[in-house]
Design an enzyme around this catalytic site. Structure first.
Site, PDB file in Angstrom:
ATOM      1  N   CYS A   2       0.801  -1.104   0.069  1.00  0.00           N
ATOM      2  CA  CYS A   2       0.029   0.008   0.084  1.00  0.00           C
ATOM      3  C   CYS A   2       0.867   1.292  -0.014  1.00  0.00           C
ATOM      4  CB  CYS A   2      -1.112   0.095   1.212  1.00  0.00           C
ATOM      5  SG  CYS A   2      -1.779  -1.531   1.559  1.00  0.00           S
ATOM      6  N   ARG A  27       4.706   0.651  -6.264  1.00  0.00           N
ATOM      7  CA  ARG A  27       4.685  -0.249  -5.038  1.00  0.00           C
ATOM      8  C   ARG A  27       3.628  -1.529  -5.154  1.00  0.00           C
ATOM      9  NH1 ARG A  27       6.732   2.457  -0.377  1.00  0.00           N
ATOM     10  NH2 ARG A  27       5.315   1.373   0.866  1.00  0.00           N
ATOM     11  N   TRP A  74      -2.797  -2.459  -1.709  1.00  0.00           N
ATOM     12  CA  TRP A  74      -2.617  -3.847  -1.994  1.00  0.00           C
ATOM     13  C   TRP A  74      -3.117  -4.887  -1.292  1.00  0.00           C
ATOM     14  CZ3 TRP A  74       0.753  -8.029  -0.552  1.00  0.00           C
ATOM     15  CH2 TRP A  74       1.171  -8.738  -1.377  1.00  0.00           C
ATOM     16  N   ASN A 100      -1.162   1.583   6.218  1.00  0.00           N
ATOM     17  CA  ASN A 100      -0.386   0.402   5.460  1.00  0.00           C
ATOM     18  C   ASN A 100       0.194  -0.570   6.505  1.00  0.00           C
ATOM     19  OD1 ASN A 100       1.282  -0.768   3.785  1.00  0.00           O
ATOM     20  ND2 ASN A 100       2.881   0.791   3.706  1.00  0.00           N
ATOM     21  N   GLY A 101      -0.022  -1.580   6.370  1.00  0.00           N
ATOM     22  CA  GLY A 101       0.533  -2.708   7.252  1.00  0.00           C
ATOM     23  C   GLY A 101      -0.737  -3.673   7.698  1.00  0.00           C
ATOM     24  N   GLU A 483      18.041 -15.863 -10.938  1.00  0.00           N
ATOM     25  CA  GLU A 483      17.642 -14.514 -10.787  1.00  0.00           C
ATOM     26  C   GLU A 483      16.910 -14.309 -12.034  1.00  0.00           C
ATOM     27  OE1 GLU A 483      16.953 -11.958  -9.107  1.00  0.00           O
ATOM     28  OE2 GLU A 483      17.046 -10.189 -10.309  1.00  0.00           O
ATOM     29  N   LYS A 487      13.021 -12.853 -12.777  1.00  0.00           N
ATOM     30  CA  LYS A 487      12.867 -11.765 -13.750  1.00  0.00           C
ATOM     31  C   LYS A 487      11.849 -12.076 -14.416  1.00  0.00           C
ATOM     32  CE  LYS A 487      13.950  -9.324 -11.665  1.00  0.00           C
ATOM     33  NZ  LYS A 487      14.681  -8.825 -10.519  1.00  0.00           N
ATOM     34  N   GLU A 490       7.986 -12.808 -12.989  1.00  0.00           N
ATOM     35  CA  GLU A 490       7.466 -11.982 -12.499  1.00  0.00           C
ATOM     36  C   GLU A 490       6.872 -10.952 -13.558  1.00  0.00           C
ATOM     37  OE1 GLU A 490      11.280  -9.573 -10.453  1.00  0.00           O
ATOM     38  OE2 GLU A 490       9.375  -9.270  -9.473  1.00  0.00           O
ATOM     39  N   HIS A 506      17.810 -35.525 -12.919  1.00  0.00           N
ATOM     40  CA  HIS A 506      17.172 -36.307 -11.536  1.00  0.00           C
ATOM     41  C   HIS A 506      15.761 -35.827 -11.758  1.00  0.00           C
ATOM     42  CE1 HIS A 506      20.935 -37.616 -10.237  1.00  0.00           C
ATOM     43  NE2 HIS A 506      21.549 -36.289 -10.562  1.00  0.00           N
ATOM     44  N   LYS A 605       6.119  -3.502  -4.878  1.00  0.00           N
ATOM     45  CA  LYS A 605       7.790  -3.237  -4.721  1.00  0.00           C
ATOM     46  C   LYS A 605       8.364  -3.348  -3.408  1.00  0.00           C
ATOM     47  CE  LYS A 605      11.715  -1.366  -6.467  1.00  0.00           C
ATOM     48  NZ  LYS A 605      12.494  -2.511  -7.188  1.00  0.00           N
TER      49      LYS A 605
HETATM   50  O1  M6R Z   1      13.420  -4.385  -0.981  1.00  0.00           O
HETATM   51  P1  M6R Z   1      13.895  -5.814  -1.049  1.00  0.00           P
HETATM   52  O2  M6R Z   1      15.352  -5.917  -1.519  1.00  0.00           O
HETATM   53  O3  M6R Z   1      14.108  -6.109   0.481  1.00  0.00           O
HETATM   54  O4  M6R Z   1      12.935  -6.830  -1.672  1.00  0.00           O
HETATM   55  C1  M6R Z   1      13.164  -8.096  -1.679  1.00  0.00           C
HETATM   56  C2  M6R Z   1      12.121  -8.814  -2.899  1.00  0.00           C
HETATM   57  O5  M6R Z   1      10.663  -8.404  -2.516  1.00  0.00           O
HETATM   58  C3  M6R Z   1      12.521  -8.160  -4.202  1.00  0.00           C
HETATM   59  O6  M6R Z   1      13.867  -8.483  -4.483  1.00  0.00           O
HETATM   60  C4  M6R Z   1      11.677  -8.874  -5.151  1.00  0.00           C
HETATM   61  O7  M6R Z   1      11.809 -10.204  -5.376  1.00  0.00           O
HETATM   62  C5  M6R Z   1      11.789  -8.282  -6.711  1.00  0.00           C
HETATM   63  N1  M6R Z   1      10.608  -7.885  -7.275  1.00  0.00           N
HETATM   64  C6  M6R Z   1      12.238  -9.138  -7.678  1.00  0.00           C
HETATM   65  O8  M6R Z   1      12.340  -8.180  -8.716  1.00  0.00           O
END
Ligand code: M6R
Length: 610
Positions: A2, A27, A74, A100-101, A483, A487, A490, A506, A605
């Site tokens: 949020c 976010r 969110w 937020n929370g 990674e 990417k 997501e 395996h 985010k």
């Molecule tokens: O702000 P942070 O680096 O702690 O966030 C961790 C993950 O939420 C963040 O890296 C997430 O996996 C990204 N969306 C990946 O692109």
């Protein structure tokens, strides 16, 4: 997660709130709303979906007034809907609240309020706050907020307006970020700095347990429990608004990918002694005795930051021969980890606000470990709570998919590994000079890869209809494969997995069929032949293989369908280069699919809730 925006002043409140919320879109959110005090009453307009939906409602029925709060939601408690959007109010709209929370004890609070006659209109945990405010209102909004906060368990950043105080805006922070922007005859609250930056560069960063009371002319900070006033210096934001804008790029993600060479240069600058070429972290100033004491390093992080941590393990183990564990923070915090005063715990987080990483850091401190954070956001909770901080100087990262934060985290680990090796006297001046020369070349080598963007674009578009994409690697290439795969999934929503190539046979090999795209990394010379063997296995099952390898490794072209060459560097440092084509592939695949690249579905985010 949020986003909160609040305003008090004589400009167009509705516009300031919606523009601020626009800056918080990155976010992640699924509904949006604003509440504005017109001097007499508080009026609320909200809408499920994107800001455009709210904008069209506000166009039909504009809200006037000089105090307001806004929110991007969110969903956690209750699906995305008009009703569940914030701000929430009590039955008589005496108070409007954005939150937020997560309020962990909301069910018991709600049961009590309902039994006393309150009517709830949403499924959210947040609505209890509005009803509690009315119930406990004692003629003084500050003391009422204090009484309400006493009843709340969990995490909350709050923005509050009250019909009773047409000249005041209230903010509270507990385990969820909130900043106060200080303007001229106007003041702001927000979840993040970019939302206020077009109005002011002077901000207060609220700490947990603090409340702010804003009028047009003043900002008072106080301890929310005791009411004791707090004096704090304003924090001057020294990065440009431009850095938080797209700057001619179609998306923040693409802009941030292209910013990596500069981000690396900035992160390195000031950490390398120009005369000796040794790494120096003035912000750490660790002694040799201190460093010698740590017999274990533990890295905690989530998502992409966790993948950077995997490379941190490789670097620190290789350079210092100290054992390193890497663990996702959400697992670490619920175990009984073997961490003590002889352990160095490194929390990695772009935002510095990830709830699980913060909890893991706190737990490590309780266990007596020395703590270090690697974060990108000055003043964030993780940066403030760790004993020491290495700031990655990537500049604001807005796209949900992390790119430049990742490479600057990886670089920070390389520099840290060299720094620790220096302190432990495990590196010769010659090795040191060679490593530093190689690292200093990386930004230019990155530019070269970005220059060949078009070929990568074609490949990205070509896999858009794939059912599944696999990433393979060995050694540190496996961490990069993870990674690349994260990417891709997501932002393209294509199923993808990353594998240590030797593990494929395996079980997972059963999923490889005619045309399955495989992105294989071959940057570790000593593992080339092993990788080629694994590539043969998948090719024999009809897979279409892209090889990402060092320039000059032409042998690989006989085994793969397509090749992407990257410049040569030390094998330990190749991830800084090999990840670039993977970031670009996911970007172009997502683009070809017409997805919202910067704001992928279901994701946020900054994950400030568990
Ligand atoms: O702000 P942070 O680096 O702690 O966030 C961790 C993950 O939420 C963040 O890296 C997430 O996996 C990204 N969306 C990946 O692109």
């Amino acid at each position: 997660m949020c986003g909160i925006m609040g305003y008090i002043g004589q400009q167009h409140t509705q516009e300031i709130l919606t523009n601020g919320l626009k800056k918080l879109e990155y976010r992640g959110y699924d509904s949006v709303g604003v509440a504005i005090h017109d001097g007499e009453e508080v009026h609320v307009t909200k809408a499920e979906g994107r800001l455009d939906n709210l904008a069209s409602r506000l166009q039909d029925a504009p809200l006037q007034g000089s105090i307001g709060i806004g929110h991007t939601r969110w969903a956690t408690h209750g699906r995305p809907s008009d009703e569940n959007s914030h701000p929430h109010t009590d039955d008589e709209t005496e108070f409007a609240v954005v939150h937020n929370g997560i309020i962990e004890n909301y069910i018991e609070l709600k049961d009590e309020l309902v039994a006393e006659g309150a009517t709830f209109t949403s499924e959210t945990d947040s609505e209890v706050i509005a009803h509690l405010l009315t119930k406990l209102y004692d003629g003084d909004v500050v003391s009422t907020i204090q009484k309400v906060v006493e009843k709340l368990d969990g995490a909350y950043a709050l923005g509050v307006v009250s019909r009773h105080t047409p000249g005041k805006l209230y903010a509270v922070r507990q385990a969820s970020p909130l900043i106060i922007g200080s303007g001229n005859g106007e003041n702001f609250i927000s979840s993040d700095i970019p939302a206020v930056l077009e109005h002011t560069r002077d901000v207060y960063i609220l700490e947990d347990g603090e409340m702010a009371v804003l009028t047009e002319e003043s900002i008072s900070l106080m301890d929310v429990t005791t009411g004791k006033s707090i004096s704090r210096d304003l924090f001057r934001v020294d990065w440009d608004m431009e850095q938080a804008e797209k700057n001619g790029f179609d998306h923040f993600m693409l802009k941030e990918i292209f910013e990596q060479p500069k981000a690396l240069e900035k992160t390195m600058a000031g950490r390398v002694d120009k005369e000796t070429n040794e790494v120096d972290f003035p912000e750490l100033a660790w002694t040799e005795e201190q460093v010698a004491k740590w017999d274990k390093v533990h890295i905690v992080a989530c998502g992409t930051a966790y993948h950077a941590g995997l490379l941190g393990k490789a670097a620190i183990e290789e350079l210092t021969r100290t054992p390193v564990d890497v663990e996702v923070a959400s697992e670490f915090r619920y175990r009984n980890p073997i961490v003590n005063e002889n352990t160095l715990v490194i929390a990695v987080s772009q935002s510095g606000e990830t709830a699980d990483t913060l909890a893991a850091l706190r737990q490590s401190k309780e266990l007596g470990a020395k703590t270090l954070s690697i974060t990108n956001v000055v003043g964030s909770s993780i940066s403030r709570e760790a004993d020491n901080v290495i700031l990655t100087l990537a500049g604001p990262e807005i796209a949900v998919a992390s790119t430049k934060a990742y490479t600057t985290q990886v670089l920070s680990f390389y520099l840290l590994g060299i720094y620790l090796a220096q302190k432990k006297k495990q590196i010769t001046p010659e090795q040191n000079a060679q490593y530093m020369a190689a690292l200093q070349e990386v930004p230019e080598q990155m530019e070269e890869i970005l220059f060949h963007n078009d070929e990568i674009k074609e490949y990205g578009e070509s896999i858009k209809d794939a059912k599944s994409v696999f990433f393979l690697g060995r050694g540190i290439d496996t961490a990069v494969a993870l990674e690349g795969s994260l990417k891709l999934k997501e932002i393209s929503y294509i199923h993808s997995e990353a594998y240590a190539a030797g593990e494929l046979k395996h079980g997972t090999l059963a999923l490889i069929e005619e045309g399955t795209p495989i992105i294989s990394l071959l940057t570790q010379e000593k593992l080339y032949d092993k990788m080629l063997g694994n590539i043969k296995e998948v090719s024999a099952r009809g897979a279409n293989v892209l090889g990402v390898t060092m320039r000059g490794n032409v042998k690989v072209t006989q085994y793969v369908d397509e090749t992407c060459f990257i410049p040569e560097t030390y094998s330990l440092f190749t991830p800084l280069l090999s990840v670039l084509p993977l970031q670009l592939i996911s970007y172009y695949t997502s683009l070809a699919l017409g997805n919202d690249v910067d704001k992928p579905r279901n994701l946020a985010k900054s994950v400030t809730v568990e």
